[in-house]
Design a protein around this motif. Structure first.
Motif, PDB file in Angstrom:
ATOM      1  N   ARG A 394      48.599  38.867  47.918  1.00  0.00           N
ATOM      2  CA  ARG A 394      47.434  38.180  47.365  1.00  0.00           C
ATOM      3  C   ARG A 394      46.614  37.712  48.566  1.00  0.00           C
ATOM      4  NH1 ARG A 394      46.759  32.720  43.531  1.00  0.00           N
ATOM      5  NH2 ARG A 394      44.563  33.161  43.006  1.00  0.00           N
ATOM      6  N   ALA A 400      42.274  37.820  45.806  1.00  0.00           N
ATOM      7  CA  ALA A 400      42.619  38.951  44.947  1.00  0.00           C
ATOM      8  C   ALA A 400      44.075  39.357  45.110  1.00  0.00           C
ATOM      9  CB  ALA A 400      41.707  40.133  45.264  1.00  0.00           C
ATOM     10  N   CYS A 402      46.715  42.385  44.987  1.00  0.00           N
ATOM     11  CA  CYS A 402      46.590  43.832  45.191  1.00  0.00           C
ATOM     12  C   CYS A 402      47.970  44.433  45.438  1.00  0.00           C
ATOM     13  CB  CYS A 402      45.673  44.121  46.386  1.00  0.00           C
ATOM     14  SG  CYS A 402      45.402  45.879  46.694  1.00  0.00           S
ATOM     15  N   ASP A 424      43.577  42.690  41.016  1.00  0.00           N
ATOM     16  CA  ASP A 424      43.153  41.624  40.107  1.00  0.00           C
ATOM     17  C   ASP A 424      42.222  40.710  40.883  1.00  0.00           C
ATOM     18  OD1 ASP A 424      42.853  39.326  38.601  1.00  0.00           O
ATOM     19  OD2 ASP A 424      45.012  38.943  38.355  1.00  0.00           O
ATOM     20  N   VAL A 425      40.919  40.790  40.578  1.00  0.00           N
ATOM     21  CA  VAL A 425      39.924  39.950  41.257  1.00  0.00           C
ATOM     22  C   VAL A 425      39.388  38.869  40.322  1.00  0.00           C
ATOM     23  CG1 VAL A 425      39.233  41.785  42.849  1.00  0.00           C
ATOM     24  CG2 VAL A 425      38.014  41.508  40.675  1.00  0.00           C
ATOM     25  N   SER A 492      36.013  34.556  39.744  1.00  0.00           N
ATOM     26  CA  SER A 492      35.860  35.831  40.459  1.00  0.00           C
ATOM     27  C   SER A 492      36.144  35.606  41.938  1.00  0.00           C
ATOM     28  CB  SER A 492      34.444  36.368  40.286  1.00  0.00           C
ATOM     29  OG  SER A 492      34.133  36.570  38.928  1.00  0.00           O
ATOM     30  N   ALA A 495      36.731  41.340  46.747  1.00  0.00           N
ATOM     31  CA  ALA A 495      37.574  42.533  46.748  1.00  0.00           C
ATOM     32  C   ALA A 495      37.576  43.246  48.092  1.00  0.00           C
ATOM     33  CB  ALA A 495      37.091  43.510  45.660  1.00  0.00           C
ATOM     34  N   ALA A 498      41.036  42.961  50.219  1.00  0.00           N
ATOM     35  CA  ALA A 498      42.306  42.834  49.494  1.00  0.00           C
ATOM     36  C   ALA A 498      43.267  43.974  49.777  1.00  0.00           C
ATOM     37  CB  ALA A 498      42.033  42.750  47.988  1.00  0.00           C
TER      38      ALA A 498
END
Length: 534
Positions: A394, A400, A402, A424-425, A492, A495, A498
Motif C-alpha cells: 500500500r 493506493a 496494489c 485500489d485507489v 481518492s 495511482a 503505486a
C-alpha cells in the motif's frame, strides 16, 4: 457527472501527430539558442580557456561555460569548439560502483527511528537477508530544456517544465540576486520527480543575461541528462525476522541505508539546489539531499514499514551525509527498493515455512482491502501455475493498494511477458487515467528492475548514452492487465507511484519461481543470473 467515467485526454492528438507542444518546440520572437559546457566530472574545475574567435559568443562565470547562437546547429558547433578550448582539473571523489553496500554504510549518517517496538522481543527462528538497488537515472526520452528572457524593464521571464514554479522562482532569485522573476510552466517530455528541469532554467537565465534582451532557449544533451540530472539514490537494506513453529512472523527488524531523496529547490531550509550555482565564480555549496518528513511519506524509509501484522517491529533509516553523487526525488522515492526487499523476503519466509506465497501473505494481513487486491490479482492471473511471482504494497501505507503478479521467460535473457495488477485507489474518478498511470509505472518499474543502473568510475559518471544506460525497449514491454478494485465513497488517492515496488518484487519472485535462484541486488540481469548459478 464525470466521476467514474473515462474522459479522453486533450493532449494526445498533438502528441500522436507530432505537433509542437513541448517546451523544446517553443519558438519566441528573435530567439537565440544556447548550450552549456558541463565539467567532465563532478569535482572538475575550469583550469584554462583558450580564446575563441569573436563570432562565437561565449558566456563564462567561473567554471560555468555556455555559448549563444542563432540556430541550434550553430550552437552545437560552437559548443564543440568551446569544449576543445577548455582544460580542467579533476580528482577522484566517487565511490566504488561495485561495492555500494560499503559506501552507503560507511557514514556519517543521520539515524531515523521510523518505528520503535514496544514490549519484549519474541523468540523464534531467525532469517536474515540483504538487498540493494543502484543509482537510477530519470532517463526521460527528451532531455531537459528551458527558455529565458531579460526584459528592458528589468524583469526576467522563465519558461520551464519544473514541478514547482514557486520554489524555482525563489531559488533563481537567490542565485541571481534578482527578485523580478516570472516563471511560466511549459510541458516537458517526461518527468518522474526532480529531474534537471530546474537546472536548465538557471542555465537559460545565465545565458540570457548576456543576450541583450533576446530570449534564449537552452536544451540539454543526452549526455548531460544522464550524467548531471539528480539520480534516485542507491540503497542497501538488511532484514532480520524471527518466526514461530508455524512459520508466522513474530519480530521484524529492518535497516535501510541511503542518500537523501530530495534536493529540490528550497530543500534543507531554503537551499537553491540549482546545478550551475556550484560552478559560478562565487560558487554555492549545497548540503546533502534530505528526506521528506513522516507526514509526507518519508524518503529512504518510504514503505519501509510492512503492512503485515507483526507483533514486534523495529524500522531504522540511515541517511548518508557525505554524498559526492547528486541524488533527489525519483518516482516513489525509497518505496521501490523497500517494497522489493520486503516482498522478496516474504517469499523467502514462505518458502522456509513451506507455504504458498499468497497464503503466507494473507495469513499476515487483517486489512480487507489489502486482502482483496491480492485475491483479485492472483485470481485474474490464474495463480497456482508454475513460474508466477507476487508483490504487494500500500503506497506510503496510506495510499493506493496494489498487488502484482509477474510472468517471465528466462532462457537467453530475462523478459517479463505479462503483468497482472490489481489496484485500489478508493473512489475512481477516471478509470482510463488510473489504468494509464498503473501501466506506465509498471513498465518503468520493469525497466528499473531488469535494465537500469548508473555506471561510474572513481572520477565520473560513465553511463552517458542509451547504450551504456539501457532502458526497456518497446520490443520487451510486457503485456499488462489492470484490474480496478472499486470502493465508491472512499477517499481518492494517487495511482502514479503505486505499482513501482510491487512490480519489482513480483518480477524477482517470478525469477526465483522459474529458475530456483534468489537475486537480492537490482538490476536482475543476465550476468547476475549466471553468477548466481555459478
Amino acid at each position: 457527472m464525470f466521476v467514474g467515467v473515462s474522459v479522453p485526454r486533450l493532449d494526445l492528438p498533438d502528441k500522436v501527430a507530432g505537433h509542437p507542444r513541448f517546451i523544446h518546440d517553443l519558438r519566441l520572437p528573435n530567439m537565440l539558442h544556447g548550450r552549456i559546457l558541463r565539467p567532465p566530472s563532478p569535482a572538475a574545475r575550469l583550469k584554462t580557456l583558450t580564446p575563441l574567435p569573436p563570432d562565437i559568443h561565449v558566456v563564462r562565470d567561473g567554471s560555468f561555460l555556455g555559448v549563444l547562437a542563432e540556430t541550434e546547429p550553430e550552437a552545437d558547433q560552437a559548443l564543440t569548439r568551446l569544449r576543445k578550448s577548455a582544460t580542467w582539473t579533476e580528482s577522484n571523489t566517487l565511490p566504488d560502483e561495485h561495492d555500494l553496500h560499503t559506501y552507503l554504510r560507511a557514514g556519517p549518517h543521520e539515524t531515523i527511528n521510523v518505528h520503535t517496538p514496544t514490549g519484549e522481543k519474541p523468540q523464534g527462528t531467525q532469517h536474515t537477508a540483504t538487498y540493494s538497488r543502484p543509482f537510477i537515472a530519470h532517463a526521460s526520452i527528451a532531455p531537459s530544456c528551458a527558455a529565458a528572457r531579460w526584459n528592458p524593464d528589468g524583469t526576467l521571464e522563465i519558461w520551464s517544465h519544473t514541478q514547482g514554479v514557486h520554489p524555482l522562482r525563489k531559488a533563481l532569485a537567490q542565485i541571481l540576486g534578482h527578485d523580478a522573476i516570472e516563471v511560466r510552466h511549459a510541458e516537458g517530455a517526461g518527468c518522474y520527480g526532480h529531474n534537471a528541469a530546474d537546472d536548465a532554467a538557471l542555465d537559460a537565465a545565465l545565458l540570457a543575461r548576456e543576450a541583450q534582451g533576446r530570449p534564449v532557449l537552452v536544451r540539454w544533451s543526452r549526455e548531460d541528462e544522464l550524467t548531471w540530472s539528480p539520480f534516485g539514490s542507491a540503497m542497501s537494506a538488511d532484514i532480520t525476522a524471527a518466526v514461530n513453529e508455524a512459520g508466522l512472523i513474530q519480530s521484524w527488524q529492518y535497516d535501510v541505508w541511503s542518500q537523501g531523496h530530495t534536493s529540490r529547490p528550497g530543500y534543507a531550509d531554503g537551499t537553491p539546489g540549482l546545478l550551475a550555482g556550484t560552478h559560478l565564480e562565487a560558487p554555492w555549496t549545497y548540503p546533502p539531499a534530505t528526506d521528506p518528513p513522516m507526514g509526507s511519506g518519508l524518503g529512504m524509509a518510504r514503505n519501509a514499514i510492512p503492512l503485515y501484522e507483526i507483533p514486534h517491529l523495529q524500522i531504522t533509516g540511515h541517511r548518508l551525509l557525505k554524498t559526492p553523487i547528486r541524488s533527489s526525488a525519483l518516482r516513489s522515492l525509497g518505496a521501490f527498493m523497500n517494497v522489493f526487499a520486503i516482498e522478496s523476503f516474504m517469499d523467502e519466509l514462505a518458502e522456509q515455512a513451506d507455504q504458498d506465497p499468497l497464503a503466507y501473505r494473507l495469513a499476515h494481513l487483517t486489512d480487507p482491502r489489502a486482502q482483496e487486491v491480492l485475491r483479485r490479482a492472483t485470481t485474474t492471473a490464474n495463480w497456482g501455475r508454475p513460474g508466477l511471482g507476487l508483490g504487494f504494497a500500500r503506497y506510503k501505507n496510506t495510499g493506493a493498494y496494489c498487488a502484482a503478479v509477474a510472468e517471465l521467460e528466462a532462457d537467453h535473457d530475462i523478459r517479463v511477458t505479462h503483468l497482472t495488477i490489481a489496484v485500489d485507489v478508493g473512489q475512481i474518478i477516471n478509470p482510463d487515467g488510473v489504468r494509464n498511470q498503473i501501466e506506465g509505472g509498471a513498465t518503468q518499474a520493469t525497466s528499473w528492475t531488469l535494465k537500469e543502473r548508473v555506471r561510474f568510475n572513481h572520477q565520473k559518471i560513465t553511463s552517458t548514452t542509451w547504450e551504456t544506460y539501457p532502458i526497456l525497449p518497446f520490443t520487451e514491454t510486457p503485456e499488462i492487465t489492470v484490474e480496478l478494485v472499486e470502493h465508491p465513497g472512499t477517499p481518492s488517492v494517487g495511482a502514479g507511484e503505486a505499482a513501482q515496488g510491487p512490480v519489482a518484487a513480483a518480477i524477482a519472485n517470478a525469477l526465483t519461481a522459474t529458475l530456483g535462484i534468489r537475486l537480492r541486488d537490482l538490476p536482475l540481469t543476465r550476468d547476475a543470473v549466471i553468477n548466481a548459478i555459478a
